[in-house]
Design a protein around this motif. Structure first.
Motif, PDB file in Angstrom:
ATOM      1  N   LEU A  36      45.936  -1.031  11.840  1.00 56.56           N
ATOM      2  CA  LEU A  36      44.825  -1.382  12.728  1.00 56.56           C
ATOM      3  C   LEU A  36      44.024  -0.150  13.133  1.00 56.56           C
ATOM      4  CD1 LEU A  36      46.415  -4.072  15.085  1.00 56.56           C
ATOM      5  CD2 LEU A  36      44.666  -4.430  13.330  1.00 56.56           C
ATOM      6  N   ALA A  37      44.704   0.979  13.323  1.00 59.67           N
ATOM      7  CA  ALA A  37      44.002   2.224  13.654  1.00 59.67           C
ATOM      8  C   ALA A  37      43.075   2.639  12.522  1.00 59.67           C
ATOM      9  CB  ALA A  37      45.006   3.336  13.955  1.00 59.67           C
ATOM     10  N   VAL A  38      43.546   2.516  11.298  1.00 62.29           N
ATOM     11  CA  VAL A  38      42.716   2.860  10.131  1.00 62.29           C
ATOM     12  C   VAL A  38      41.511   1.931  10.051  1.00 62.29           C
ATOM     13  CG1 VAL A  38      42.661   2.932   7.606  1.00 62.29           C
ATOM     14  CG2 VAL A  38      44.638   3.844   8.840  1.00 62.29           C
ATOM     15  N   ILE A  39      41.738   0.646  10.286  1.00 60.14           N
ATOM     16  CA  ILE A  39      40.635  -0.320  10.252  1.00 60.14           C
ATOM     17  C   ILE A  39      39.599   0.022  11.322  1.00 60.14           C
ATOM     18  CG2 ILE A  39      40.020  -2.745  10.641  1.00 60.14           C
ATOM     19  CD1 ILE A  39      42.750  -3.464   9.393  1.00 60.14           C
ATOM     20  N   GLY A  40      40.064   0.451  12.499  1.00 59.51           N
ATOM     21  CA  GLY A  40      39.148   0.846  13.563  1.00 59.51           C
ATOM     22  C   GLY A  40      38.268   2.014  13.168  1.00 59.51           C
ATOM     23  N   VAL A  41      38.843   2.998  12.467  1.00 62.33           N
ATOM     24  CA  VAL A  41      38.064   4.147  11.987  1.00 62.33           C
ATOM     25  C   VAL A  41      37.010   3.693  10.991  1.00 62.33           C
ATOM     26  CG1 VAL A  41      38.177   6.301  10.682  1.00 62.33           C
ATOM     27  CG2 VAL A  41      39.924   5.803  12.401  1.00 62.33           C
ATOM     28  N   LEU A  42      37.379   2.798  10.090  1.00 64.16           N
ATOM     29  CA  LEU A  42      36.425   2.286   9.097  1.00 64.16           C
ATOM     30  C   LEU A  42      35.282   1.536   9.776  1.00 64.16           C
ATOM     31  CD1 LEU A  42      38.881   1.006   6.328  1.00 64.16           C
ATOM     32  CD2 LEU A  42      37.496   3.100   6.296  1.00 64.16           C
ATOM     33  N   MET A  43      35.592   0.766  10.821  1.00 67.82           N
ATOM     34  CA  MET A  43      34.551   0.026  11.525  1.00 67.82           C
ATOM     35  C   MET A  43      33.622   0.964  12.283  1.00 67.82           C
ATOM     36  SD  MET A  43      34.611  -3.037  10.705  1.00 67.82           S
ATOM     37  CE  MET A  43      33.234  -3.330  11.793  1.00 67.82           C
ATOM     38  N   PHE A  44      34.163   2.066  12.802  1.00 67.10           N
ATOM     39  CA  PHE A  44      33.321   3.052  13.487  1.00 67.10           C
ATOM     40  C   PHE A  44      32.235   3.555  12.544  1.00 67.10           C
ATOM     41  CE2 PHE A  44      32.176   7.359  14.691  1.00 67.10           C
ATOM     42  CZ  PHE A  44      31.980   7.265  16.059  1.00 67.10           C
ATOM     43  N   THR A  45      32.597   3.867  11.319  1.00 68.53           N
ATOM     44  CA  THR A  45      31.613   4.362  10.353  1.00 68.53           C
ATOM     45  C   THR A  45      30.631   3.257   9.943  1.00 68.53           C
ATOM     46  OG1 THR A  45      33.085   3.894   8.480  1.00 68.53           O
ATOM     47  CG2 THR A  45      33.245   6.065   9.480  1.00 68.53           C
ATOM     48  N   ALA A  46      31.104   2.017   9.897  1.00 74.14           N
ATOM     49  CA  ALA A  46      30.235   0.906   9.485  1.00 74.14           C
ATOM     50  C   ALA A  46      29.140   0.630  10.502  1.00 74.14           C
ATOM     51  CB  ALA A  46      31.068  -0.348   9.253  1.00 74.14           C
ATOM     52  N   ILE A  47      29.395   0.910  11.783  1.00 74.02           N
ATOM     53  CA  ILE A  47      28.416   0.619  12.834  1.00 74.02           C
ATOM     54  C   ILE A  47      27.130   1.413  12.634  1.00 74.02           C
ATOM     55  CG2 ILE A  47      27.993   0.810  15.333  1.00 74.02           C
ATOM     56  CD1 ILE A  47      31.002   0.228  15.710  1.00 74.02           C
ATOM     57  N   PHE A  48      27.216   2.564  11.966  1.00 75.27           N
ATOM     58  CA  PHE A  48      26.008   3.354  11.700  1.00 75.27           C
ATOM     59  C   PHE A  48      24.969   2.543  10.917  1.00 75.27           C
ATOM     60  CE2 PHE A  48      28.909   6.908  12.557  1.00 75.27           C
ATOM     61  CZ  PHE A  48      28.105   7.713  13.348  1.00 75.27           C
ATOM     62  N   LYS A  49      25.427   1.556  10.143  1.00 75.57           N
ATOM     63  CA  LYS A  49      24.519   0.766   9.312  1.00 75.57           C
ATOM     64  C   LYS A  49      23.838  -0.360  10.074  1.00 75.57           C
ATOM     65  CE  LYS A  49      26.823   1.577   4.859  1.00 75.57           C
ATOM     66  NZ  LYS A  49      25.612   2.173   4.221  1.00 75.57           N
ATOM     67  N   LEU A  50      24.300  -0.634  11.293  1.00 78.16           N
ATOM     68  CA  LEU A  50      23.707  -1.721  12.067  1.00 78.16           C
ATOM     69  C   LEU A  50      22.403  -1.291  12.735  1.00 78.16           C
ATOM     70  CD1 LEU A  50      26.750  -3.339  13.935  1.00 78.16           C
ATOM     71  CD2 LEU A  50      25.431  -4.333  12.061  1.00 78.16           C
ATOM     72  N   PRO A  51      21.436  -2.197  12.835  1.00 74.15           N
ATOM     73  CA  PRO A  51      20.216  -1.902  13.594  1.00 74.15           C
ATOM     74  C   PRO A  51      20.475  -2.101  15.086  1.00 74.15           C
ATOM     75  CG  PRO A  51      20.111  -4.130  12.761  1.00 74.15           C
ATOM     76  CD  PRO A  51      21.401  -3.543  12.229  1.00 74.15           C
ATOM     77  N   GLU A  52      19.647  -1.528  15.925  1.00 75.98           N
ATOM     78  CA  GLU A  52      19.677  -1.814  17.359  1.00 75.98           C
ATOM     79  C   GLU A  52      18.832  -3.063  17.583  1.00 75.98           C
ATOM     80  OE1 GLU A  52      20.435  -2.543  20.610  1.00 75.98           O
ATOM     81  OE2 GLU A  52      21.238  -0.488  20.380  1.00 75.98           O
ATOM     82  N   THR A  53      19.463  -4.163  17.993  1.00 75.70           N
ATOM     83  CA  THR A  53      18.754  -5.441  18.114  1.00 75.70           C
ATOM     84  C   THR A  53      18.115  -5.660  19.475  1.00 75.70           C
ATOM     85  OG1 THR A  53      20.806  -6.576  18.762  1.00 75.70           O
ATOM     86  CG2 THR A  53      20.272  -6.506  16.401  1.00 75.70           C
TER      87      THR A  53
END
Length: 391
Positions: free
Chosen positions: A166-183
């Motif tokens: 789960l810790a590894v998945i959390g790190v991966l999600m942190f990097t993925a958030i950079f791709k999201l727009p500010e809505t």
């Protein structure tokens, strides 16, 4: 429709964020009996602790996101989630696991809450319901895969490795958030003091339409969490199902949710959300009533659980999407984050009620889980019917 609304990455990342609650709980469900034997204490309290932190923290993050936007809270949340996961992995007592599960939840709650808020920022009511149904189909992979992954890890390693994963998945999600727009652009953000932003909860509690839809999905989730929390002991301990096969039985229900979510994408364009909510909650009530009767008379064996729970759980593919979309459509843009927070706090925090009721009234049979489920699915149907009748 802007590019980010059509973006596959936008869809996938939001699905992953909204799946955090399920993944954080479902992946270690097969390990709960083992954790209890090794650490002592009541492993159900690890779910209670997680849902307590999850429910309370959302009420703080929601107003903050209305003022500073959606992305920064997501980044902070992922950092807290990773720290909490590492804490769980290093724990040597049940009380330590409970503490770190609460910490983990403070970060995990940001994903589902702001996922709903970002949908509300970007889509109108019927489109939001379609989008939530689509997200449900994708995010359903987590509760299907979670128990399989957790059960598989238990075959080759200790339960601690589930939390390292789960810790590894959390790190991966942190990097993925950079791709999201500010809505939530600056001009649509809440103004005034942060304290005044928190006062929006009073406005939301007085919004009858918002609260009826919110309570409908909240009561349904009390029932759903009663099954989620109790099913490892029902299947593994009571019926003697092998740990590695538990994921298959649990995953059947998620397949039902995915199927109804796919159907719901079509239904929301033809029928009012309130009508869909009434019909689906009534079907869920009938299924839960069948389960209650079979548990009461002790008939049907394991099939008395599998079949009615499949039908009841499948209705979540309609209930969650329609109730969330209708509730959030009843509030203005400036408090959408607070509304999503209150909705999520009650919806997912409802599991606290389930786990506590199971712990207090545990009878070693199916009956406790059965009466909790039928009672709260019935209340969900009452709330849905009340709103539909009021138009």
């Amino acid at each position: 429709m802007t590019t980010h609304k059509r973006s596959l990455s936008f869809l996938l990342i939001l699905s992953a964020l909204m799946a955090f609650t399920s993944l954080s709980t479902d992946i270690y469900l097969p390990a709960m009996p083992t954790m209890e034997k090794q650490l002592g204490g009541n492993s159900e309290l690890t779910i209670t602790g997680f849902l307590t932190g999850f429910a309370i923290a959302q009420l703080i993050w929601g107003p903050i996101s209305d003022r500073i936007g959606r992305k920064l809270p997501l980044f902070i949340g992922m950092v807290l989630f990773v720290i909490g996961s590492v804490g769980c992995a290093l724990s040597e007592s049940m009380s330590a696991v409970v503490f770190w599960r609460i910490f983990q939840a403070i970060g995990a709650c940001v994903g589902p809450m702001l996922g709903r808020a970002m949908i509300r920022d970007s889509f109108a009511q019927s489109q939001a319901a379609q989008m939530l149904s689509t997200l449900t189909i994708i995010m359903a992979i987590a509760p299907i895969a979670g128990p399989f992954i957790g059960g598989g890890l238990l075959k080759v390693a200790s339960w601690h490795w589930i939390f390292w994963l789960l810790a590894v998945i959390g790190v991966l999600m942190f990097t993925a958030i950079f791709k999201l727009p500010e809505t939530l652009p600056m001009e649509k953000r809440a103004s005034g003091s942060l304290w005044n932003t928190f006062k929006n909860y009073r406005t939301l509690l007085a919004n009858v339409t918002f609260m009826r839809y919110t309570l409908s999905v909240t009561f349904f989730y009390v029932a759903a969490y009663a099954f989620i929390t109790g099913s490892p002991f029902v299947y593994i301990d009571y019926f003697g199902v092998a740990v590695q096969n538990y994921g298959f039985l649990f995953g059947l229900n998620i397949i039902g949710i995915m199927s109804l979510s796919f159907l719901n994408r079509k239904l929301v364009s033809r029928f009012a959300l309130s009508k869909l909510l009434v019909v689906s909650s009534l079907v869920a009530f009938v299924a839960s009533a069948v389960f209650f009767v079979l548990a009461w008379v002790n008939m049907g064996g394991i099939w008395s659980v599998i079949v009615p729970m499949f039908v009841m759980f499948s209705m979540n593919g309609i209930i969650a999407a329609c109730a969330n979309a209708a509730a959030l459509a009843a509030v203005p843009n400036q408090i959408a984050g607070s509304a999503a927070a209150l909705l999520g706090s009650l919806q997912y925090g409802s599991g606290i009620i389930s786990s506590l009721l199971l712990a207090v009234f545990s009878s070693g049979t199916l009956f406790t889980m059965a009466w909790i489920i039928v009672l709260f699915v019935g209340l969900s149907a009452v709330m849905a019917g009340w709103q539909w009748a009021r138009g």
